[in-house]
Scaffold this motif. Structure first.
Motif, PDB file in Angstrom:
ATOM      1  N   TYR A  73       0.853  -1.184   0.000  1.00 39.91           N
ATOM      2  CA  TYR A  73       0.000   0.000   0.000  1.00 39.91           C
ATOM      3  C   TYR A  73       0.890   1.236   0.000  1.00 39.91           C
ATOM      4  N   CYS A  74       0.647   2.147  -0.942  1.00 37.97           N
ATOM      5  CA  CYS A  74       1.434   3.376  -1.027  1.00 37.97           C
ATOM      6  C   CYS A  74       0.538   4.594  -0.829  1.00 37.97           C
ATOM      7  N   CYS A  75       0.774   5.316   0.252  1.00 35.53           N
ATOM      8  CA  CYS A  75       0.030   6.544   0.542  1.00 35.53           C
ATOM      9  C   CYS A  75       0.983   7.738   0.617  1.00 35.53           C
ATOM     10  N   LEU A  76       2.140   7.610  -0.015  1.00 33.86           N
ATOM     11  CA  LEU A  76       3.111   8.699  -0.001  1.00 33.86           C
ATOM     12  C   LEU A  76       2.582   9.900  -0.785  1.00 33.86           C
ATOM     13  N   GLY A  77       2.865  11.084  -0.268  1.00 31.48           N
ATOM     14  CA  GLY A  77       2.455  12.297  -0.970  1.00 31.48           C
ATOM     15  C   GLY A  77       2.820  13.514  -0.151  1.00 31.48           C
ATOM     16  N   THR A  78       3.138  14.604  -0.826  1.00 30.80           N
ATOM     17  CA  THR A  78       3.489  15.830  -0.138  1.00 30.80           C
ATOM     18  C   THR A  78       2.960  17.017  -0.942  1.00 30.80           C
ATOM     19  N   THR A  79       3.394  18.209  -0.602  1.00 27.67           N
ATOM     20  CA  THR A  79       3.045  19.408  -1.357  1.00 27.67           C
ATOM     21  C   THR A  79       4.344  20.118  -1.743  1.00 27.67           C
ATOM     22  N   ILE A  80       4.269  20.972  -2.742  1.00 25.08           N
ATOM     23  CA  ILE A  80       5.449  21.734  -3.146  1.00 25.08           C
ATOM     24  C   ILE A  80       5.956  22.567  -1.978  1.00 25.08           C
ATOM     25  N   LYS A  81       5.021  23.176  -1.239  1.00 22.51           N
ATOM     26  CA  LYS A  81       5.407  24.025  -0.109  1.00 22.51           C
ATOM     27  C   LYS A  81       6.150  23.229   0.948  1.00 22.51           C
ATOM     28  N   LYS A  82       5.633  22.070   1.286  1.00 23.91           N
ATOM     29  CA  LYS A  82       6.261  21.238   2.314  1.00 23.91           C
ATOM     30  C   LYS A  82       7.569  20.635   1.805  1.00 23.91           C
ATOM     31  N   ALA A  83       7.598  20.236   0.537  1.00 22.81           N
ATOM     32  CA  ALA A  83       8.805  19.629  -0.033  1.00 22.81           C
ATOM     33  C   ALA A  83       9.923  20.649  -0.200  1.00 22.81           C
ATOM     34  N   GLY A  84       9.541  21.884  -0.493  1.00 21.45           N
ATOM     35  CA  GLY A  84      10.529  22.944  -0.632  1.00 21.45           C
ATOM     36  C   GLY A  84      10.999  23.192  -2.045  1.00 21.45           C
ATOM     37  N   SER A  85      10.775  22.223  -2.938  1.00 24.81           N
ATOM     38  CA  SER A  85      11.176  22.381  -4.334  1.00 24.81           C
ATOM     39  C   SER A  85      10.475  21.320  -5.170  1.00 24.81           C
TER      40      SER A  85
END
Length: 226
Positions: free
Chosen positions: A73-85
C-alpha cells in the motif's frame, strides 16, 4: 513464527490516509501482519504491527523488508510548499513509490495499491498532475499481478497541520456537496477514511491487471457496506 492471513506493507503510514489505513488494516481479520516503513517510529503498538525506520534515499538497503509480503500500500504524498522544491516533490511523489514498487516486485509482492490524484496525466502541463501521471506509468511498467490506482479529488480529514488553502477549499466543497450531482459529482471532496476503505476493499478482491479508480468510484467502493 508462522503468520496466518495476508501480510501488508505500508509506505506513507504517517500521512492522513496512511494513518487511517494502518488502523483499518489492523482491524481486518484477513490480515495477520501489517508492516510499515517510516522515517520515525509511530506511537502505536499492536501485536500485528511491525515498524521499521528506513532511509528513503537508501531504500534498497531495506529490500528484505518486502520479502514474503502480499500487498504493498502506497500513501506517499506531499506538497510543493512542504517539499521545498519541485525536485524534492518528485522524490516523494514519484521516485520513492516507484523504487518501493520495484523492490516489492523483486521480492515477490503480487499486488500494489497506490493513491494518485484526479487529473493525473504524464502529458499534462501542470507539474503536479504530470508528476502523478509519470508515477502511474512507471508503476504500470513494473507489472504487478494486480495494480490499483486511486485518483481522489480533494481529501478531507484532520491532517494535524494547517493548510489554509486546503481548509478553505474543504469547507466550500463540503458545503456544495449536496448540489454536486451528475457531471459535477466527480469533483466531490472525499474523506480520507473512504479512500482507506476503498483500498482495502479492492485489495481483498485481488482482481488481476491494472485498475484505475476515479473519484466517484472511490466514493462508491469505499462505503462501509462495500
Amino acid at each position: 513464527m508462522e503468520i496466518s492471513g495476508r501480510k501488508a506493507i505500508v509506505i506513507g503510514a504517517t500521512g492522513l490516509v496512511g494513518s487511517l489505513l494502518v488502523h483499518s488494516l489492523l482491524r481486518q481479520p484477513e490480515y495477520g501482519m501489517v508492516r510499515i516503513l517510516v522515517r520515525k517510529r509511530l506511537e502505536l503498538e499492536h501485536p500485528q504491527l511491525e515498524q521499521y525506520v528506513v532511509d528513503w534515499d537508501q531504500l534498497g538497503d531495506a529490500k528484505d523488508l518486502f520479502h514474503h509480503m502480499d500487498d504493498l500500500y502506497c500513501c506517499l504524498g506531499t506538497t510543493i510548499k512542504k517539499a521545498g522544491s519541485q525536485e524534492n516533490f518528485r522524490k516523494v511523489d514519484l521516485h520513492y513509490p516507484v523504487e518501493a514498487a520495484k523492490l516489492a516486485k523483486e521480492q515477490g509482492v503480487s499486488q500494489m495499491l497506490v493513491i494518485s490524484s484526479m487529473g493525473a496525466n504524464a502529458g499534462s502541463r501542470v507539474f503536479y498532475s504530470r508528476t502523478k501521471g509519470e508515477m502511474e506509468e512507471a508503476l504500470s511498467s513494473v507489472r504487478f499481478r494486480s495494480l490499483h490506482i486511486f485518483r481522489p479529488s480533494l481529501i478531507l480529514g484532520d491532517r494535524g497541520e494547517k493548510r489554509f488553502g486546503e481548509q478553505l477549499a474543504a469547507h466550500l466543497m463540503t458545503f456544495m456537496d449536496r448540489w454536486m450531482r451528475g457531471k459535477a459529482a466527480k469533483y466531490r471532496a472525499i474523506h480520507a477514511s473512504t479512500i482507506a476503505r476503498a483500498m482495502i476493499n479492492m485489495a481483498l478482491v485481488r482482481a488481476q491487471g491494472d485498475h484505475v479508480y476515479s473519484n466517484e468510484v472511490i466514493h462508491a467502493i469505499g462505503t462501509e457496506n462495500s
